[in-house]
Design a protein around this motif. Structure first.
Motif, PDB file in Angstrom:
ATOM      1  N   THR A  61      67.723  48.539 -17.668  1.00  0.00           N
ATOM      2  CA  THR A  61      68.178  47.766 -16.523  1.00  0.00           C
ATOM      3  C   THR A  61      67.933  46.277 -16.707  1.00  0.00           C
ATOM      4  N   LYS A 120      72.866  50.722 -10.341  1.00  0.00           N
ATOM      5  CA  LYS A 120      72.315  50.581  -8.996  1.00  0.00           C
ATOM      6  C   LYS A 120      73.208  49.761  -8.075  1.00  0.00           C
ATOM      7  N   THR A 144      61.939  52.835 -13.318  1.00  0.00           N
ATOM      8  CA  THR A 144      62.350  52.228 -12.054  1.00  0.00           C
ATOM      9  C   THR A 144      63.017  53.260 -11.161  1.00  0.00           C
ATOM     10  N   SER A 145      63.779  54.147 -11.769  1.00  0.00           N
ATOM     11  CA  SER A 145      64.332  55.325 -11.102  1.00  0.00           C
ATOM     12  C   SER A 145      63.933  56.533 -11.945  1.00  0.00           C
ATOM     13  N   GLY A 200      65.264  55.478  -6.694  1.00  0.00           N
ATOM     14  CA  GLY A 200      64.125  54.570  -6.709  1.00  0.00           C
ATOM     15  C   GLY A 200      62.833  55.328  -6.898  1.00  0.00           C
ATOM     16  N   ASP A 252      60.495  51.362  -8.864  1.00  0.00           N
ATOM     17  CA  ASP A 252      60.932  50.240  -8.033  1.00  0.00           C
ATOM     18  C   ASP A 252      60.237  50.255  -6.673  1.00  0.00           C
ATOM     19  N   GLY A 260      56.648  49.115  -7.061  1.00  0.00           N
ATOM     20  CA  GLY A 260      56.658  47.676  -7.274  1.00  0.00           C
ATOM     21  C   GLY A 260      56.956  46.903  -6.006  1.00  0.00           C
ATOM     22  N   TRP A 261      57.828  47.444  -5.165  1.00  0.00           N
ATOM     23  CA  TRP A 261      58.177  46.808  -3.891  1.00  0.00           C
ATOM     24  C   TRP A 261      56.931  46.577  -3.056  1.00  0.00           C
ATOM     25  N   SER A 281      66.082  52.948  -2.245  1.00  0.00           N
ATOM     26  CA  SER A 281      67.313  52.622  -2.964  1.00  0.00           C
ATOM     27  C   SER A 281      68.367  53.712  -2.731  1.00  0.00           C
TER      28      SER A 281
END
Length: 557
Positions: A17, A131, A299-300, A337, A340, A343-344, A390
Motif C-alpha cells: 500500500t 482501499k 494494515t488489512s 482494516g 490500520d 494505528g488510528w 474501513s
C-alpha cells in the motif's frame, strides 16, 4: 524438480500500500539472500491530486501514482541484488504481486491515462487503490440487479460484489467522468500492468480476473446484464478487460530491454504471470493444500484457503477455480482494516504522557499499549468494538459501515480501548471462520503472515479468540518470497507451485497456542460482538449508513 544450477536465484517483488519490497531468493531452498524496500513518494492520494492542479478529492477516495510503482523496480531491485552480492547473470526469473483490487485505466499500449497531459487533473484517470471505497453506490446497484436477474456468478462471491472490485470502480468512472471512461482502452489490475511494464506485453492472470473481475466458468458478466446497469457500460468487459487468461506460475514473457535497463537484471529472463499479494503468499507459507487457511495480517487482513470442491460461503470475496494453485478452488475473505485500526488509536488518540512514557522506555506507543493491556482479564475493560473503521469486507461486504466501541465509561483507559480494538479484529476473523464452517468448508489449520505476525500480543489474542493454534510463516517478506517461488516455477526450476512451495516455503507450526481459560472467557464477549455485528450490519439499525451519508453530504456541499 527439474535440473537447475544450485547458484540460481530469482527475484520477488511485493507491491504494498505504501511501498514495494524486492527480495533475492535462492532457488534450491528458498533462502532469502537480501531484500530492499522503496517507499512510494506519493503514498496513498486521498485528499488532493499532487502537483499544481491541487484537485480536491471526494470522501472515500484512494488513488496512487504509477511512477511510484516503476520506482520500486528501479530502486529496490538493484539495491537488493547488490546487497545479496549476486551477479545479475545468476538471476533466472522475476515474479511480482500487488495489492488488489488496485486497478487503472490505460491506453492500448499500457500508458496510464493520468500520464497524458490532458488527464493529469482528472481523478478518475489515476489508479484506484484497493482501499478506494467511493464506489459503494455502484456496488449496491451491481448486486441489486444481479439478484433481480438471478445471475449465477453472484453466489461465487458470497452473494455480494464489493465496492473495492473492478466492476464497481469501472462503473463509477463511467458515471462520474465518461470522457475518461471512453478514452480508457484497457481497465487493468496493477498486478497485470506491472508485468506489462516488465515484459512489454499485456497479460491477465486468473487470480485477479476471478476474484476482482467476476470471471467465472470461462465468462465475464454478460453484455446484456452490463447494459441493464447502464447502456454505455455494455461493452465494459469485452472492450476493456477481456484478454486470454494465464495460469499462475506460468511465464508471462521475457524481460524487455527497457525493463532490464531499469532493474539491472539481464534482458530476456523469465517474467512470471502477475498475482495478488495474499494469494501468492500461500506458496511461501506452505498453505497450498486444502483446509489450510492463511491470514495475511497487516494494515488489512486477507484470508485465503484452498478446497477440493466449491460451496457457497456467505460474504466471501470470491471462490475461484485455479485462483491460488491450479486444480483447486481458492477461497478469499478479508477485513478492510486491522493494523490500520490499531494505528488510528495509537497515533491519534493517546495522551502526550503515553508518548513520553514510550520514549523513555525506548518502545513504540503500540508496544506500550500492548504491555499495559496484556495482563488484563478477558472482559475486564467492559468493552466490545466493531472492526469496521474501513468498512466491512467479509462477511457483510459493506464499505459504508463504520466502527463502533460499546461500553465506554469515564474510567476507560487508552490501553483498554486498544485491547478492545485488537479483540474486535480477532472477532471479525472468527466470524469469517464460522461462515466457512457453517457452509461445510472445513478450516483445519490457521497460519499467519504479514507484519502483525511479529506482534506477540496480537497473536495471543487471536489464538485465544479462535481457540486454535497459530502457525506462523518463517519469512518476514512472505508475499515477495511467494512471488519469487512463482518466478522459479515460471522459469522451469520446479514442475508446479506445490513442489516449489514444499522446497522454498516454510512456517513454524503451533507457534502460538491458545489458553483454555481465556478462550472460554472470550465466548461471552464474542456473543456480544455477534449481537452488535448483526444489529448494525444486518438490518437491526441503519444508523451507521445514515451517519456516513450525513458526513459525505456535509463534505461535498
Amino acid at each position: 524438480m527439474s535440473a537447475n544450477n544450485s547458484s540460481d536465484v530469482v527475484i520477488g517483488v511485493d507491491f504494498g500500500t505504501l511501498s514495494g519490497r524486492a527480495v533475492v531468493v535462492r532457488v534450491s531452498d528458498g533462502a532469502e539472500l537480501a531484500s530492499a524496500v522503496h517507499t512510494f513518494e506519493h503514498g496513498v492520494v486521498s485528499t488532493a491530486l499532487p502537483g499544481a492542479s491541487s484537485v480536491v478529492l471526494p470522501p472515500d477516495t484512494a488513488l496512487q501514482i504509477p511512477e511510484d510503482y516503476r520506482a520500486v523496480l528501479g530502486n529496490a531491485v538493484p539495491k537488493a541484488l547488490a546487497a545479496a552480492g549476486v551477479a545479475p547473470e545468476r538471476v533466472i526469473g522475476i515474479g511480482t504481486d500487488f495489492t488488489a483490487c488496485t486497478v487503472l485505466p490505460t491506453t492500448a499500449d499500457g500508458t496510464p491515462l493520468c500520464e497524458l497531459p490532458e488527464f493529469a487533473d482528472r481523478p478518475h484517470a489515476y489508479p484506484k487503490l484497493w482501499k478506494h471505497h467511493a464506489a459503494q453506490r455502484e456496488a449496491d446497484d451491481i448486486n441489486a440487479l444481479a439478484r433481480e436477474r438471478g445471475e449465477t456468478w453472484l453466489a461465487r462471491y458470497g452473494g455480494r460484489i464489493s465496492a473495492e472490485w473492478e466492476f464497481a470502480k469501472g462503473l463509477q468512472v463511467l458515471r462520474e467522468d465518461p470522457e475518461v471512461y471512453a478514452r480508457a482502452d484497457r481497465w487493468i489490475e496493477a498486478a497485470d500492468w506491472i508485468v506489462w511494464e516488465l515484459c512489454g506485453r499485456e497479460t491477465r492472470n486468473v487470480c485477479t480476473a476471478g476474484y476482482k473481475g467476476i470471471h467465472q466458468d470461462g465468462a465475464w458478466p454478460s453484455r446484456d446484464y452490463l447494459a441493464a446497469l447502464d447502456p454505455r457500460f455494455a461493452g465494459f468487459a469485452e472492450d476493456k478487460i477481456a484478454h486470454p487468461l494465464s495460469q499462475l506460475g506460468a511465464p508471462a514473457g521475457r524481460l524487455s530491454a527497457r525493463a532490464a535497463a531499469r532493474t539491472g537484471l539481464p534482458e530476456g529472463i523469465t517474467v512470471a504471470v502477475g498475482n495478488v499479494d495474499a494469494h501468492v503468499t500461500a506458496a511461501a507459507a506452505q498453505t497450498v493444500e486444502p483446509g489450510r487457511m492463511l491470514a495475511v495480517m497487516g494494515t488489512s487482513t486477507c484470508h485465503v484457503m484452498n478446497a477440493a470442491t466449491f460451496a457457497e460461503v456467505p460474504g466471501m470475496c470470491g471462490a475461484v477455480l485455479d485462483g491460488i494453485v491450479p486444480g483447486l478452488w481458492g477461497y478469499e475473505a478479508g477485513q478492510s482494516g486491522v493494523g490500520d485500526i490499531f494505528g488510528w488509536l495509537a497515533e491519534g488518540f493517546v495522551p502526550a504522557s503515553y508518548q513520553r512514557e514510550a520514549d523513555d522506555l525506548g518502545v513504540s506507543v503500540h508496544d506500550l499499549l500492548s504491555r499495559k493491556s496484556a495482563d488484563q482479564p478477558v472482559g475486564g475493560h467492559g468493552l466490545v468494538a466493531l472492526d469496521w473503521h474501513s468498512g466491512n469486507r467479509s462477511v457483510l461486504v459493506d464499505h459504508h459501515l463504520s466502527g463502533v466501541i460499546a461500553g465506554l465509561t469515564l474510567a476507560t483507559r487508552p490501553e483498554e480501548v486498544y485491547r478492545a480494538l485488537v479483540e474486535s479484529t480477532a472477532f471479525g476473523t472468527r466470524t469469517i471462520l464460522d461462515a466457512f464452517a457453517a457452509s461445510g468448508v472445513p478450516v483445519t489449520e490457521f497460519t499467519v503472515a504479514g507484519g502483525l505476525k511479529r506482534n506477540a500480543f496480537v497473536l495471543q489474542i487471536y489464538a485465544d479468540v479462535l481457540n486454535r493454534p497459530l502457525h506462523v510463516t518463517d519469512s518476514d517478506q512472505a508475499p515477495a518470497l511467494g512471488s519469487a517461488i512463482h518466478a522459479a516455477v515460471a522459469a522451469g526450476a520446479y514442475p508446479d507451485i506445490r513442489a516449489a512451495s514444499a522446497a522454498m516455503g516454510g512456517a513454524t507450526r503451533d507457534a502460538v497456542l491458545p489458553d483454555p481459560g481465556r478462550a472460554a472467557a472470550y465466548d461471552g464477549l464474542y456473543a456480544v460482538y455477534t449481537e452488535l455485528h448483526d444489529h448494525f450490519g444486518r438490518g437491526g439499525s441503519d444508523a451507521l449508513h445514515r451517519l456516513r451519508a450525513i458526513r459525505n453530504q456535509s463534505l461535498t456541499r
